[in-house]
Design a protein around this motif. Structure first.
Motif, PDB file in Angstrom:
ATOM      1  N   TYR A 557      86.440  50.096  39.494  1.00 16.48           N
ATOM      2  CA  TYR A 557      86.148  51.251  38.644  1.00 16.48           C
ATOM      3  C   TYR A 557      86.839  52.513  39.167  1.00 16.48           C
ATOM      4  O   TYR A 557      87.292  53.361  38.394  1.00 16.48           O
ATOM      5  N   ALA A 558      86.926  52.642  40.498  1.00 16.36           N
ATOM      6  CA  ALA A 558      87.635  53.792  41.078  1.00 16.36           C
ATOM      7  C   ALA A 558      89.117  53.756  40.704  1.00 16.36           C
ATOM      8  O   ALA A 558      89.700  54.794  40.346  1.00 16.36           O
ATOM      9  N   LEU A 559      89.716  52.588  40.751  1.00 16.90           N
ATOM     10  CA  LEU A 559      91.130  52.458  40.377  1.00 16.90           C
ATOM     11  C   LEU A 559      91.316  52.744  38.885  1.00 16.90           C
ATOM     12  O   LEU A 559      92.334  53.313  38.475  1.00 16.90           O
ATOM     13  N   PHE A 560      90.332  52.355  38.068  1.00 20.28           N
ATOM     14  CA  PHE A 560      90.419  52.642  36.632  1.00 20.28           C
ATOM     15  C   PHE A 560      90.400  54.150  36.389  1.00 20.28           C
ATOM     16  O   PHE A 560      91.199  54.664  35.589  1.00 20.28           O
ATOM     17  N   LYS A 561      89.495  54.866  37.064  1.00 20.66           N
ATOM     18  CA  LYS A 561      89.425  56.317  36.860  1.00 20.66           C
ATOM     19  C   LYS A 561      90.723  56.989  37.301  1.00 20.66           C
ATOM     20  O   LYS A 561      91.184  57.949  36.670  1.00 20.66           O
ATOM     21  N   LEU A 562      91.317  56.465  38.375  1.00 20.27           N
ATOM     22  CA  LEU A 562      92.598  57.006  38.820  1.00 20.27           C
ATOM     23  C   LEU A 562      93.687  56.718  37.796  1.00 20.27           C
ATOM     24  O   LEU A 562      94.547  57.564  37.516  1.00 20.27           O
ATOM     25  N   ALA A 563      93.645  55.511  37.211  1.00 19.21           N
ATOM     26  CA  ALA A 563      94.629  55.147  36.189  1.00 19.21           C
ATOM     27  C   ALA A 563      94.496  56.022  34.948  1.00 19.21           C
ATOM     28  O   ALA A 563      95.495  56.422  34.339  1.00 19.21           O
ATOM     29  N   VAL A 564      93.255  56.347  34.563  1.00 15.98           N
ATOM     30  CA  VAL A 564      93.039  57.205  33.396  1.00 15.98           C
ATOM     31  C   VAL A 564      93.630  58.590  33.636  1.00 15.98           C
ATOM     32  O   VAL A 564      94.243  59.186  32.738  1.00 15.98           O
ATOM     33  N   GLN A 565      93.458  59.095  34.862  1.00 14.64           N
ATOM     34  CA  GLN A 565      94.013  60.408  35.177  1.00 14.64           C
ATOM     35  C   GLN A 565      95.536  60.411  35.045  1.00 14.64           C
ATOM     36  O   GLN A 565      96.133  61.421  34.672  1.00 14.64           O
ATOM     37  N   ARG A 566      96.120  59.255  35.339  1.00 18.65           N
ATOM     38  CA  ARG A 566      97.588  59.154  35.276  1.00 18.65           C
ATOM     39  C   ARG A 566      98.055  58.517  33.973  1.00 18.65           C
ATOM     40  O   ARG A 566      99.231  58.164  33.845  1.00 18.65           O
ATOM     41  N   ASP A 567      97.104  58.334  33.032  1.00 17.89           N
ATOM     42  CA  ASP A 567      97.421  57.794  31.718  1.00 17.89           C
ATOM     43  C   ASP A 567      98.095  56.420  31.812  1.00 17.89           C
ATOM     44  O   ASP A 567      99.116  56.152  31.177  1.00 17.89           O
ATOM     45  N   ARG A 568      97.475  55.574  32.648  1.00 20.12           N
ATOM     46  CA  ARG A 568      97.989  54.203  32.826  1.00 20.12           C
ATOM     47  C   ARG A 568      96.820  53.239  32.709  1.00 20.12           C
ATOM     48  O   ARG A 568      95.675  53.595  32.994  1.00 20.12           O
ATOM     49  N   PRO A 569      97.068  51.974  32.303  1.00 15.71           N
ATOM     50  CA  PRO A 569      95.980  50.971  32.281  1.00 15.71           C
ATOM     51  C   PRO A 569      95.645  50.542  33.700  1.00 15.71           C
ATOM     52  O   PRO A 569      96.472  50.607  34.611  1.00 15.71           O
ATOM     53  N   VAL A 570      94.434  50.100  33.888  1.00 14.12           N
ATOM     54  CA  VAL A 570      93.998  49.698  35.214  1.00 14.12           C
ATOM     55  C   VAL A 570      94.767  48.497  35.724  1.00 14.12           C
ATOM     56  O   VAL A 570      94.927  48.307  36.937  1.00 14.12           O
ATOM     57  N   THR A 571      95.285  47.689  34.827  1.00 14.55           N
ATOM     58  CA  THR A 571      96.025  46.489  35.252  1.00 14.55           C
ATOM     59  C   THR A 571      97.327  46.840  35.956  1.00 14.55           C
ATOM     60  O   THR A 571      97.935  45.978  36.599  1.00 14.55           O
ATOM     61  N   ASP A 572      97.777  48.102  35.828  1.00 15.03           N
ATOM     62  CA  ASP A 572      98.979  48.495  36.571  1.00 15.03           C
ATOM     63  C   ASP A 572      98.713  48.532  38.066  1.00 15.03           C
ATOM     64  O   ASP A 572      99.648  48.408  38.875  1.00 15.03           O
ATOM     65  N   TYR A 573      97.457  48.721  38.440  1.00 20.69           N
ATOM     66  CA  TYR A 573      97.094  48.745  39.852  1.00 20.69           C
ATOM     67  C   TYR A 573      96.709  47.365  40.369  1.00 20.69           C
ATOM     68  O   TYR A 573      96.778  47.111  41.573  1.00 20.69           O
ATOM     69  N   LEU A 574      96.292  46.491  39.475  1.00 18.88           N
ATOM     70  CA  LEU A 574      95.750  45.202  39.896  1.00 18.88           C
ATOM     71  C   LEU A 574      96.727  44.079  39.604  1.00 18.88           C
ATOM     72  O   LEU A 574      97.266  43.990  38.488  1.00 18.88           O
TER      73      LEU A 574
END
Length: 1120
Positions: A557-574
């Motif tokens: 969920y922390a990575l998702f919130k970071l992705a939202v701030q950068r306007d990216r989907p969470v799957t870009d981190y995972l």
């Protein structure tokens, strides 16, 4: 205090020296002296005792009147022994005091030296604190030059013989050994080395034979270690080790003034060679050190601490090579085969060695890794763990090293020590360890000046800030992790040590901390942390599984919130394997049947949190079978709540309900604001059916679940859902004890109303509207009268509290959106019900009701319409005053509440609540509610109209609650109070006033055929108070009392006679003066607990004297 010590001592000793002072005064003076000694410490106080030559004989003479077995005067003997020890410091030979000794009879001829020795030996064997003072006396007396020559050998022989013949298996033996060991330790501490050395080997050999290490007496083992180290110091010549490490600058201010450049240019101090390498080490030293090393592993802290100090003192007198061997032996304590006791003792020893400069810098590369392990030491023992004392001692080592070494010596280890101390400061479970680590970090920042960002961290993580565990994990950790040097070590520590911790609270805090820290190191969290957590999520250890699943949820969920701030989907981190790993957690747990059994509770709660966080993170699982699996888990958890332990039930229910809300919002939406038809048709009918089930906890769970559903799922089904929840809130004979289900049903109704909103002319299936608002209000208001009780107490109070909260939320919602939907009658009923709750007896619920009442009254955006007597209420309860009132306190609440009695609309309900409070059991509630009620009634006592209106309301309350024991018994007690305080005196002047006639009728109806003793006793008091009213009603009251004088229960008969006796004394006009003495004699002399025929004769006689017709005995009809 130190400045006044001498003055206080002289004042008290003057009383002691006064020959005319009684023994009790002398003892009291010594008792005060002991108290001062206890506060200030005997070593400081001892120096102030007078010790002139003239003091010796008077002090010795005082001992002649002392009884060593008198446990009431031990303070006197304790202080006398300390005083005598101080007089032993006079520089004159004791033989000079024996000038007239030859003139005494031979059989009574005892020298002063022998008298003192006899006193010391006698008091070394007593069981009180005088034994400690006797040891101090021995150390001062035996080490005198004149006594040493004549008595030292004999006393040591006596002490060793006492040790040899005593056993630590008996209490007498323990006391004797304690006294002897204290005396020996004090002698070898204060005596000269050359005087004690000839006896040291003998004492050590004798001490070895006592085998004190096998004793279960902590004090004996501590004294044994203390004596051993003193013997060791006697063996070695006193000298300062030339090879010891000495820090060049020991001033904190000077150290802070050094610039970074100056520090970098400083050269390491060279340790000088040992100049005394060639002297021989006595044979006993090896045995002493061996015993001290064993003492480091003792089971008691005081023994380990004494042994550590002994190691430090001994090493300071050894050659460098031998001292280094001692350090190596201490390091052997830090093996994972050793117990936590050995680790703790080893830390204490290292701190002592470092503090004394005996731990050379060359050893730091071996010592520092050991201390870093000790900072996180924790050994699991059953359901908990041990190791807090080891971590605390390791912090002490770091604190000692900061003071002992130059910055350049510790520079290679700064990063690891700083990170370890920071981690202990914010992530240790125990507050003592967090504060110790904070202190050690602060000391290093000040003394070393090389810790990264030290000042910033010290000001944030100070002694008080680290006192709150949650604040450390969730706030301070984020600040410190903002410095790159600490970010990764903190994250890695949480994953390695805290996620698998035995304490569930620590695991949950660790997961939340990882959520916060993951946003500071997203790449590391995604690439390293999440894969590690996924592998731990299927561990065989329950705690590891639980913590890892929670951490997976939070990090994702922390990575998702970071992705939202950068306007990216969470799957870009995972990575894809991480996404699949998260998807498979539920299925793998289900296949291994890990939702069952004792660990199932933790797994269900953890996976529900995982479902919530993955849903909030918008993981790409829409249409996937895993969503069905998650839904099954939530439904099965809510259905099985009755199987969950009561401690975890609420947490699991909340986790499941929160997960359901997130799951529905993400995966059951077809278009924005439109529900998936299949999910809506399957979910709501199923949940409504579960509300009718036989299990209370299932009703609780599914009620909360319906309340958590999003608006798009409720659209078109609202009326059906509200009807189902309203059915849950209604009490029936078969589910009358389901108070928790009714509570959760009320909360769900309020939450649904807020979710769907208000549309005045809308459809009842879409929103709160004109058609269904009355139905909702009716259901909520009906629950305000829930007074269900069971073995848990007043469980109905949970329902009433939820009803008040729900009514407030609904009313404020309507006031803000559609005030026209608030009916005047409904608002009046609402305010009256809340006012009743605000005047009842349970502090917490009364405070909640007062808060609701004041909120509704003073809400101004816009104001709630149709509040009865709004202007008067705002005058009685002004906003500025009620803001500072503690409604939990009866002394503050009731004076405000009773003012509502002046308002006709509220009078009935407030009086109903006050009756329960005044007639309650809690002393403070009864006192302040009674005071407030009587104060109000005194104010209207001269106003016939107001008093008449009040009395009518009071009778109405009584009539409406006849045979309702919850109210009627308390109401009778309240009536007794108001009658006894003359609140209705104005009615007493009128014959047969309607109030007293009606009250008598109600009392008779209430106690008719009653067997409730409390009710009968309360009614007797009320009837006696009603005698003040004149006319025929008085005769009827006396007749009723005469019936109670022959009640089948003896206790009622006796209580009635006692009350009537008091009544006759109080109201003199009840009995004619010519028969008063006879009436009093009958009431006081009759045995009212005797047989009924005997009692009846006396009762009839009393009736004749009072002019009351005799009650007639009615025979029971015989069976045909």
């Amino acid at each position: 205090m130190s400045l006044s010590l001498e003055w206080m001592m002289n004042l008290l000793l003057d009383m002691v020296r006064d020959k005319t002072s009684p023994a009790a005064l002398v003892h009291l003076a010594f008792k005060f002296l002991y108290i001062i000694t206890k506060v200030r410490g005997y070593k400081v106080f001892l120096r102030l005792f007078p010790h002139e030559v003239a003091d010796v004989q008077p002090v010795l003479d005082m001992f002649s009147g002392q009884n060593p077995t008198d446990h009431e005067t031990w303070e006197t003997r304790y202080m006398l022994l300390l005083w005598l020890s101080m007089t032993c410091l006079i520089p004159f030979d004791f033989s000079r005091f024996d000038g007239n000794l030859l003139a005494q009879p031979e059989e009574t001829r005892v020298s002063t030296m022998d008298r003192i020795l006899c006193i010391a030996q006698a008091y070394l064997a007593v069981s009180d604190k005088a034994r400690d003072a006797a040891a101090v006396l021995v150390s001062r007396f035996i080490t005198r030059p004149d006594v040493r020559q004549r008595r030292m050998a004999g006393f040591l022989d006596w002490s060793l013989c006492t040790l040899a013949r005593s056993s630590f298996q008996t209490m007498e033996g323990v006391i004797a050994m304690d006294g002897s060991l204290q005396a020996l330790a004090q002698i070898f501490k204060h005596g000269k080395r050359e005087d004690c050395l000839p006896y040291a080997s003998t004492v050590l050999q004798s001490l070895d034979g006592c085998r004190l290490s096998e004793s279960n007496q902590t004090l004996l083992r501590k004294l044994g270690v203390k004596l051993v180290q003193r013997l060791g110091l006697t063996f070695l010549p006193p000298k300062v080790a030339t090879w010891r490490y000495q820090r060049g600058c020991r001033s904190l201010a000077a150290n802070l003034q050094l610039s970074a450049q100056d520090r970098s240019e400083q050269k390491p101090l060279e340790v000088p060679p040992d100049s005394d390498e060639d002297y021989d080490i006595p044979d006993g030293v090896e045995s002493v050190i061996e015993q001290l090393l064993v003492g480091l592993k003792d089971k008691d802290t005081v023994v380990r601490w004494s042994a550590a100090k002994g190691i430090g003192r001994m090493a300071g007198r050894l050659p460098r090579v031998l001292a280094d061997e001692v350090v190596g032996s201490v390091l052997d304590c830090f093996s994972f085969q050793e117990t936590d006791k050995a680790w703790h003792g080893g830390c204490l020893a290292l701190a002592e060695l470092g503090r004394r400069g005996l731990l050379l810098p060359s050893r730091l590369k071996e010592v520092v890794p050991v201390i870093l392990k000790a900072l996180t030491y924790e050994e699991k023992r059953g359901a908990c763990s041990v190791g807090a004392h080891v971590r605390d001692a390791a912090c002490y080592v770091c604190w000692a090293f900061a003071r002992a070494y130059e910055p350049q010596e510790l520079r290679p280890f700064v990063t690891s020590i700083a990170s370890a101390l920071v981690i202990s400061t914010v992530f240790d479970r125990d507050v003592n360890c967090r504060r110790a680590a904070s202190a050690a970090f602060q000391e290093n920042v000040g003394r070393q000046g090389t810790f990264p960002h030290g000042i910033d961290i010290v000001t944030t993580a100070d002694y008080f800030a680290v006192g709150n565990r949650a604040h450390c994990f969730l706030v301070i950790s984020v600040f410190i992790a903002g410095f790159p040097e600490y970010t990764q070590p903190m994250i890695d520590h949480l994953v390695a040590m805290k996620i698998c911790h035995w304490d569930g609270d620590v695991r949950e805090l660790s997961a939340k901390a990882l959520h916060n820290l993951a946003q500071l190191a997203p790449e590391h969290s995604a690439a390293q942390v999440l894969p590690a957590l996924l592998s731990m999520a299927l561990s065989s250890d329950l705690h590891t599984r639980h913590g890892a699943i929670l951490a997976c949820a939070e990090v994702t969920y922390a990575l998702f919130k970071l992705a939202v701030q950068r306007d990216r989907p969470v799957t870009d981190y995972l990575e894809e394997n991480v996404v699949q790993g998260l998807r498979q957690i539920h299925q793998q747990l289900w296949e291994r049947q890990l939702y069952r059994g004792l660990g199932g509770e933790l797994m269900r709660q953890a996976v529900c949190v995982l479902v919530e966080k993955l849903s909030l993170s918008r993981m790409p699982f829409r249409g996937d079978s895993v969503v069905g699996g998650w839904q099954w888990l939530i439904d099965d958890t809510l259905r099985s709540l009755h199987l969950v332990s009561s401690q975890a039930r609420q947490q699991i229910k909340e986790a499941a309900v929160t997960a359901l809300a997130a799951l529905c919002c993400e995966y059951y939406v077809k278009e924005p604001g439109e529900a998936c038809p299949e999910a809506q048709e399957a979910l709501i009918p199923q949940y409504l059916a579960e509300l009718r089930g036989p299990e209370e906890m299932a009703r609780c769970g599914f009620s909360s679940a319906l309340g958590a559903l999003p608006a798009f799922l409720l659209r078109g089904q609202l009326q059906q859902v509200l009807t189902g929840l309203m059915a849950v809130t209604r009490s029936s004979p078969k589910d009358v004890s389901f108070a928790e289900a009714r509570r959760d049903g009320l909360k769900a109704i309020a939450r649904i109303c807020q979710t769907v909103g208000v549309k005045a002319e809308g459809s009842p299936d879409e929103a709160v509207c004109r058609e269904n608002v009355a139905q909702v209000y009716s259901a909520l208001l009906d629950c305000m009268g829930d007074y269900t009780t069971d073995s848990r107490g007043d469980v109905g109070s949970w329902v009433r509290e939820a009803a008040m909260t729900s009514l407030m939320e609904l009313t404020l919602l309507l006031a803000q959106t559609q005030p026209s939907l608030i009916d005047a009658h409904v608002c009046e009923r609402l305010m009256c019900c809340v006012a009743q709750q605000a005047s009842e007896k349970i502090d917490r619920f009364r405070a909640h009701a007062c808060s609701v009442f004041v909120t509704l009254l003073h809400f101004d955006s816009p104001p709630v319409p149709h509040v009865p007597h709004r202007e008067e209420l705002e005058r009685l309860l002004p906003r500025s005053d009620v803001a500072s009132v503690n409604w939990n306190a009866p002394s503050q609440a009731f004076p405000h509440i009773t003012q509502l009695l002046a308002l006709p609309t509220y009078r009935y309900h407030v009086l109903l609540g006050l009756a329960v409070s005044v007639g309650g059991l809690t002393e403070s509630t009864v006192r302040y509610s009674t005071q407030s009620l009587l104060g109000y009634m005194k104010g209207i006592q001269k106003d016939p109209e107001a008093l008449g209106s009040f009395s009518k309301t009071l009778l109405q309350v009584f009539e409406n609650n006849l045979l309702n024991d919850r109210v009627s018994v308390a109401l009778l007690k309240m009536l007794d109070q108001v009658l006894a305080n003359g609140c209705f005196d104005i009615f007493a002047t009128e014959e047969n006033h309607p109030f007293c006639v009606k009250l008598l009728t109600l009392c008779k109806e209430e106690i008719r055929k009653s067997k409730d003793v409390q009710k009968l006793l309360s009614s007797i008091a009320v009837l006696c108070g009603m005698v003040q009213f004149c006319g025929d009603v008085r005769k009827k009251v006396l007749l009723q009392l005469s019936l109670l004088l022959c009640h089948p229960f003896p206790v009622i008969r006796k209580a009635t006679a006692s009350r009537v006796y008091e009544m006759v004394l109080t109201y003199s006009d009840v009995v004619a003066a010519d028969v008063l003495d006879e009436v009093m004699a009958v009431l006081s002399d009759t045995a009212w607990d005797a047989a009924l025929p005997v009692v009846r004769e006396q009762r009839n006689r009393l009736c004749d004297l009072l002019g009351v017709p005799r009650p007639q005995l009615v025979s029971k009809p015989s069976a045909c």
